[in-house]
Write a protein that holds these residues in place. Structure first.
Motif, PDB file in Angstrom:
ATOM      1  N   HIS A 140       0.788  -1.232   0.000  1.00  0.00           N
ATOM      2  CA  HIS A 140       0.000   0.000   0.000  1.00  0.00           C
ATOM      3  C   HIS A 140       0.820   1.282   0.000  1.00  0.00           C
ATOM      4  N   GLU A 141       2.127   1.193  -0.131  1.00  0.00           N
ATOM      5  CA  GLU A 141       2.931   2.403  -0.004  1.00  0.00           C
ATOM      6  C   GLU A 141       3.804   2.649  -1.233  1.00  0.00           C
ATOM      7  N   THR A 142       3.337   2.172  -2.386  1.00  0.00           N
ATOM      8  CA  THR A 142       3.971   2.451  -3.676  1.00  0.00           C
ATOM      9  C   THR A 142       5.458   2.112  -3.674  1.00  0.00           C
ATOM     10  N   GLY A 143       5.838   1.085  -2.926  1.00  0.00           N
ATOM     11  CA  GLY A 143       7.238   0.683  -2.900  1.00  0.00           C
ATOM     12  C   GLY A 143       8.145   1.691  -2.231  1.00  0.00           C
ATOM     13  N   ALA A 144       7.610   2.474  -1.273  1.00  0.00           N
ATOM     14  CA  ALA A 144       8.406   3.534  -0.648  1.00  0.00           C
ATOM     15  C   ALA A 144       9.660   2.987   0.021  1.00  0.00           C
ATOM     16  N   VAL A 145       9.511   1.902   0.756  1.00  0.00           N
ATOM     17  CA  VAL A 145      10.670   1.320   1.442  1.00  0.00           C
ATOM     18  C   VAL A 145      11.680   0.796   0.431  1.00  0.00           C
ATOM     19  N   GLU A 146      11.198   0.129  -0.609  1.00  0.00           N
ATOM     20  CA  GLU A 146      12.105  -0.415  -1.612  1.00  0.00           C
ATOM     21  C   GLU A 146      12.736   0.685  -2.462  1.00  0.00           C
ATOM     22  N   ALA A 147      12.017   1.788  -2.634  1.00  0.00           N
ATOM     23  CA  ALA A 147      12.600   2.921  -3.360  1.00  0.00           C
ATOM     24  C   ALA A 147      13.770   3.515  -2.589  1.00  0.00           C
ATOM     25  N   GLY A 179      15.843   1.648  -1.109  1.00  0.00           N
ATOM     26  CA  GLY A 179      16.931   0.697  -1.239  1.00  0.00           C
ATOM     27  C   GLY A 179      16.843  -0.525  -0.350  1.00  0.00           C
ATOM     28  N   HIS A 180      15.696  -0.724   0.303  1.00  0.00           N
ATOM     29  CA  HIS A 180      15.554  -1.850   1.221  1.00  0.00           C
ATOM     30  C   HIS A 180      14.439  -2.782   0.756  1.00  0.00           C
ATOM     31  N   LYS A 181      14.801  -4.006   0.456  1.00  0.00           N
ATOM     32  CA  LYS A 181      13.826  -4.986  -0.004  1.00  0.00           C
ATOM     33  C   LYS A 181      12.866  -5.358   1.137  1.00  0.00           C
ATOM     34  N   VAL A 182      11.614  -5.615   0.784  1.00  0.00           N
ATOM     35  CA  VAL A 182      10.624  -6.124   1.734  1.00  0.00           C
ATOM     36  C   VAL A 182      10.434  -7.608   1.450  1.00  0.00           C
ATOM     37  N   LEU A 183      10.695  -8.443   2.427  1.00  0.00           N
ATOM     38  CA  LEU A 183      10.553  -9.889   2.298  1.00  0.00           C
ATOM     39  C   LEU A 183       9.189 -10.302   2.845  1.00  0.00           C
ATOM     40  N   GLY A 184       8.296 -10.728   1.958  1.00  0.00           N
ATOM     41  CA  GLY A 184       6.935 -11.054   2.356  1.00  0.00           C
ATOM     42  C   GLY A 184       6.773 -12.501   2.782  1.00  0.00           C
ATOM     43  N   LEU A 185       6.098 -12.712   3.904  1.00  0.00           N
ATOM     44  CA  LEU A 185       5.798 -14.055   4.391  1.00  0.00           C
ATOM     45  C   LEU A 185       4.315 -14.338   4.194  1.00  0.00           C
ATOM     46  N   PRO A 186       3.958 -15.566   3.801  1.00  0.00           N
ATOM     47  CA  PRO A 186       2.540 -15.878   3.582  1.00  0.00           C
ATOM     48  C   PRO A 186       1.730 -15.744   4.855  1.00  0.00           C
ATOM     49  N   SER A 187       0.504 -15.238   4.698  1.00  0.00           N
ATOM     50  CA  SER A 187      -0.368 -15.050   5.854  1.00  0.00           C
ATOM     51  C   SER A 187      -1.798 -14.933   5.394  1.00  0.00           C
ATOM     52  N   ARG A 188      -2.695 -15.662   6.045  1.00  0.00           N
ATOM     53  CA  ARG A 188      -4.116 -15.562   5.726  1.00  0.00           C
ATOM     54  C   ARG A 188      -4.830 -14.543   6.602  1.00  0.00           C
ATOM     55  N   ASP A 189      -4.270 -14.270   7.771  1.00  0.00           N
ATOM     56  CA  ASP A 189      -4.960 -13.372   8.710  1.00  0.00           C
ATOM     57  C   ASP A 189      -4.236 -12.047   8.903  1.00  0.00           C
TER      58      ASP A 189
END
Length: 349
Positions: A90-97, A99-109
């Motif tokens: 939801h943040e237009t890749g602000a963190v990755e812009a 220079g820091h990758k976001v590592l996503g973990l699967p989650s249903r809740d």
């Protein structure tokens, strides 16, 4: 049209508006060095039970998340969060812009577990040449999550423990923190957050303020030089007292919690109606966000007079949507929504 699609459609609580008007022509120092920011920070420290906390005020959630994460991480380090994490979707890749990758973990809740974090870190260091991939260094969670779910005290303690074990930071995004603290079944307090998180935010934008987020550091190592980072990221508001005054008002006489509790209780009222009609939920919850699964024809009828947010399609004829109450939602509007849902459900299809 009555809006139930978010919790920031209205302006601010009348107490804040009144204080803004009363102090409008006061002359104060700028950039958050005014007496209102100091008073607000002192109130937050007192409520958290820790006079050592470092407190800063920023305008919005994305700005706060980006500035905190960019300041905490070195260029080769990454943030870990749920795939649905706000910083990931939801943040237009602000963190990755930055220079820091976001590592996503699967989650249903919308939540992640200490076990998931531990597994990710173990896999990183067990590979041949871990330096060829980004180093997981910061765990990002939201409470409430993007799906309105809450972390229990035990879950937070477990995340805290695994972060300490692997020398990682724990960052809790509290954009809707008040609604979580006031929710039925919640067993987490501000004092717990100050004890277990390296840094967390207290959201004002969605809980009664015109705008503003408080960033609270319990770990001085990542809070060091934070004002430099705020300025560098364009977040240092010249008229900083506008932020301090709002939080000073929200944190006085339990107003923040009263506003959040009001929204949660109205959401409970809506849930009882949905329960009585027999409709299921995408995710169960007790905060101000509600995620019912409803037939397309039902939503088409409901959308004639009420707004809601689309969440996801469940099957060919049903969708999960989000209904959201706010600090300013009236009993009258909540009752009207419930009455309309009952009426629609009774229609001969």
């Amino acid at each position: 049209m009555i809006l139930f699609h978010n919790d920031y459609s209205e302006g601010c609580h009348e107490s804040i508006l009144r204080r803004l008007a009363e102090t409008n022509l006061e002359q104060t120092a700028g950039y958050g060095t005014d007496p209102y920011c100091k008073s607000a920070a002192d109130r937050i420290r007192s409520l958290c039970g820790d006079p050592r906390l470092e407190v800063h005020f920023l305008v919005g959630g994305t700005q706060a998340n980006l500035t905190v994460i960019d300041g905490a991480l070195r260029p080769h380090q990454a943030a870990v969060g749920a795939e649905s994490a706000h910083i990931n979707v939801h943040e237009t890749g602000a963190v990755e812009a930055a220079g820091h990758k976001v590592l996503g973990l699967p989650s249903r809740d919308g939540k992640i577990t200490a076990e998931q974090v531990s597994t990710l870190v173990s896999q990183h260091y067990s590979q041949d040449g871990p330096e060829h991939t980004v180093q997981p260094k910061l765990v990002y969670i939201s409470n409430p999550s993007e799906l309105g779910t809450l972390y229990t005290l035990r879950e937070l303690e477990d995340l805290h423990a695994v972060c300490k074990q692997h020398r990682m930071y724990l960052f809790l995004d509290g954009a809707r923190l008040g609604y979580g603290l006031a929710a039925s079944g919640n067993d987490v307090t501000l004092q717990d957050l100050a004890r277990l998180c390296d840094v967390f935010t207290i959201g004002g934008t969605k809980v009664g303020a015109l705008f503003g987020e408080a960033v609270v550091f319990s770990n001085p190592a990542i809070g060091e030089d934070f004002r430099y980072l705020i300025k560098q990221h364009g977040g240092m508001l010249a008229k900083g007292r506008l932020l301090g005054l709002q939080f000073d008002t929200l944190m006085k006489d339990d107003l923040y919690m009263k506003l959040a509790s009001h929204a949660d209780r109205l959401a409970d009222r809506i849930r009882r109606t949905i329960d009585s009609l027999g409709y299921p939920y995408l995710v169960e919850g007790t905060t101000n966000q509600i995620f019912p699964i409803l037939p397309d024809w039902f939503l088409a009828e409901l959308g004639k007079n009420f707004t809601f947010s689309e969440q996801e399609r469940v099957d060919e004829t049903h969708r999960a949507v989000r209904l959201c109450t706010s600090w300013a939602t009236t009993q009258e509007n909540a009752d009207a929504l419930c009455a309309e849902m009952v009426r629609i459900a009774s229609m001969d299809r």
